[in-house]
Design an enzyme around this catalytic site. Structure first.
Site, PDB file in Angstrom:
ATOM      1  N   PHE A  18       0.819  -1.208   0.000  1.00 39.84           N
ATOM      2  CA  PHE A  18       0.000   0.000   0.000  1.00 39.84           C
ATOM      3  C   PHE A  18       0.862   1.271   0.000  1.00 39.84           C
ATOM      4  CE2 PHE A  18      -1.800   2.813   3.509  1.00 39.84           C
ATOM      5  CZ  PHE A  18      -2.388   3.715   2.630  1.00 39.84           C
ATOM      6  N   LEU A  82      10.451  -1.063   3.565  1.00 41.58           N
ATOM      7  CA  LEU A  82       9.054  -1.031   3.991  1.00 41.58           C
ATOM      8  C   LEU A  82       8.465  -2.423   4.160  1.00 41.58           C
ATOM      9  CD1 LEU A  82       9.517   1.892   2.857  1.00 41.58           C
ATOM     10  CD2 LEU A  82       7.125   1.882   2.177  1.00 41.58           C
ATOM     11  N   THR A 101       9.273 -12.295   9.936  1.00 44.03           N
ATOM     12  CA  THR A 101       9.360 -11.356   8.820  1.00 44.03           C
ATOM     13  C   THR A 101       9.974 -10.040   9.267  1.00 44.03           C
ATOM     14  OG1 THR A 101       7.474 -12.317   7.640  1.00 44.03           O
ATOM     15  CG2 THR A 101       8.039 -10.033   7.121  1.00 44.03           C
ATOM     16  N   ALA A 123      11.037   1.820   7.771  1.00 43.55           N
ATOM     17  CA  ALA A 123       9.646   2.073   8.133  1.00 43.55           C
ATOM     18  C   ALA A 123       9.321   1.352   9.435  1.00 43.55           C
ATOM     19  CB  ALA A 123       8.716   1.605   7.028  1.00 43.55           C
ATOM     20  N   TYR A 155       4.004  -7.671  17.444  1.00 45.81           N
ATOM     21  CA  TYR A 155       4.329  -6.756  16.356  1.00 45.81           C
ATOM     22  C   TYR A 155       5.103  -5.550  16.883  1.00 45.81           C
ATOM     23  CZ  TYR A 155       3.675  -3.522  12.443  1.00 45.81           C
ATOM     24  OH  TYR A 155       3.894  -2.632  11.415  1.00 45.81           O
ATOM     25  N   LYS A 159       9.050  -4.711  15.878  1.00 44.16           N
ATOM     26  CA  LYS A 159       9.427  -3.460  15.229  1.00 44.16           C
ATOM     27  C   LYS A 159      10.382  -2.641  16.097  1.00 44.16           C
ATOM     28  CE  LYS A 159       8.298  -2.244  11.751  1.00 44.16           C
ATOM     29  NZ  LYS A 159       8.915  -2.517  10.424  1.00 44.16           N
TER      30      LYS A 159
END
Length: 354
Positions: A18, A82, A101, A123, A155, A159
């Site tokens: 996106f 990203l 991932t 990102a 998550y 990150k």
């Protein structure tokens, strides 16, 4: 690195996603040669339909870690990482994929960029602030996460590890890396199948179906159109003074999710009702969330004079137009979608697809 006077060569991981696809279009428009790496787990080649005819675009449909060994980092002027697992529903339903991932692929991207000190934009996400009750969130704030027994927070933690690793590369190997924490980025090409709230609402409103609001609807978020956010990425990375720094990126005008549902219905003239869905029904027992997520934007405003212009109403209208034109754009199933035949054919005629 590309030689002086030659077109800038940019590498974008997650470039069929996106936000990534909007970034690819922006880079091509300014004259860059762009290489995209995307395994299409959540991205779609169809997102690149407007860009794929360019002879300056190369698309590699593989995992980041498997694609990078075939590339030479010295070929690139800059890199945007990203690629990531995104969306609350995906995080809840596929936690192993989310963690592996985010951490493994980011580590591969940093090693690659570090070989030639290629300027890298990483990102990240507002999720790294976790359950903090301080408002608004500032880049140097402490963070608080829920227990490890709630996969909801995997998550955020993964990150945050990405950010620690990137800043370590900057400190240890002098890698010029800039970190951007996105706050609820929305716009055309975003789909609702992974839990994104605005495309879910728009799609339901167009069908006059109930808009499902998770929780009691009083939780608030700040929504910023990707077409406003993307140009800021290139500006941030272009200034070497931003290396080693973290930036919030988004709008700072909160709206409750209940009010968002009403705005979507009003904007689209929908007869949809609103249905409150308890978190335990929408996700799983013990799901955790926070009431307010609002960014402090002083740092990014000072760095690149960031000032979003696209209204939330306009974003809603544009998402609705896209769904009307491409009703298949938001299939309900999770998993890796097949590459649309039209996009592959266009890639064969224009830019390279691998």
């Amino acid at each position: 690195m590309t030689s002086a006077g030659s077109p800038r060569a940019s590498l974008v991981t997650g470039g069929a996603g996106f936000i990534g696809s909007h970034l690819v279009e922006h880079l091509l428009a300014r004259g860059d040669s762009v290489t995209v790496i995307d395994n299409l787990s959540t991205g779609r080649l169809e997102n690149l339909d407007q860009a794929v005819a360019s002879s300056r675009l190369r698309v590699i449909t593989r995992d980041v870690s498997s694609a990078l060994p075939s590339l030479d980092p010295r070929q690139f002027s800059e890199m945007y990482h990203l690629a990531a697992a995104v969306g609350v529903r995906l995080v809840i339903e596929e936690p192993i994929r989310t963690i592996e991932t985010n951490v493994h692929e980011t580590s591969a991207a940093l090693r690659f960029a570090g070989e030639a000190r290629v300027p890298l934009l990483l990102a990240s996400t507002s999720e790294v602030y976790g359950k903090s009750t301080k408002t608004p969130f500032s880049e140097d704030d402490d963070v608080t996460y829920g227990p490890t027994t709630l996969s909801r927070w995997s998550y955020a933690c993964s990150k945050a590890i990405d950010e620690y690793l990137a800043l370590a590369y900057h400190a240890t190997h002098h890698l010029p890396v800039t970190i951007v924490r996105f706050f609820n980025t929305v716009g055309p090409r975003q789909v609702g199948r992974y839990g994104m709230v605005l495309p879910r609402f728009v799609k339901a409103a167009l069908r006059n179906e109930p808009l499902e609001v998770h929780g009691d609807g009083t939780q608030s978020r700040c929504f910023c159109d990707a077409r406003d956010s993307v140009p800021a990425l290139a500006k941030l990375l272009a200034d070497s003074r931003n290396a080693g720094r973290v930036f919030n990126l988004g709008r700072d005008e909160p709206i409750s999710i209940g009010a968002l549902a009403d705005l979507v219905r009003t904007t689209l003239g929908s007869s949809s009702s609103v249905r409150l869905v308890p978190y335990v029904e929408a996700f799983a027992a013990g799901f955790d969330d926070l009431l307010v997520r609002q960014p402090d934007l002083r740092r990014v405003r000072a760095a690149v004079n960031f000032a979003p212009k696209i209204s939330l109403v306009q974003t809603i209208l544009d998402i609705a137009d896209e769904f009307r034109a491409r009703p298949e754009a938001d299939a309900p199933e999770l998993g890796r979608p097949k590459a649309p035949a039209t996009a592959v054919a266009q890639a064969a005629r224009g830019g390279r697809h691998e």
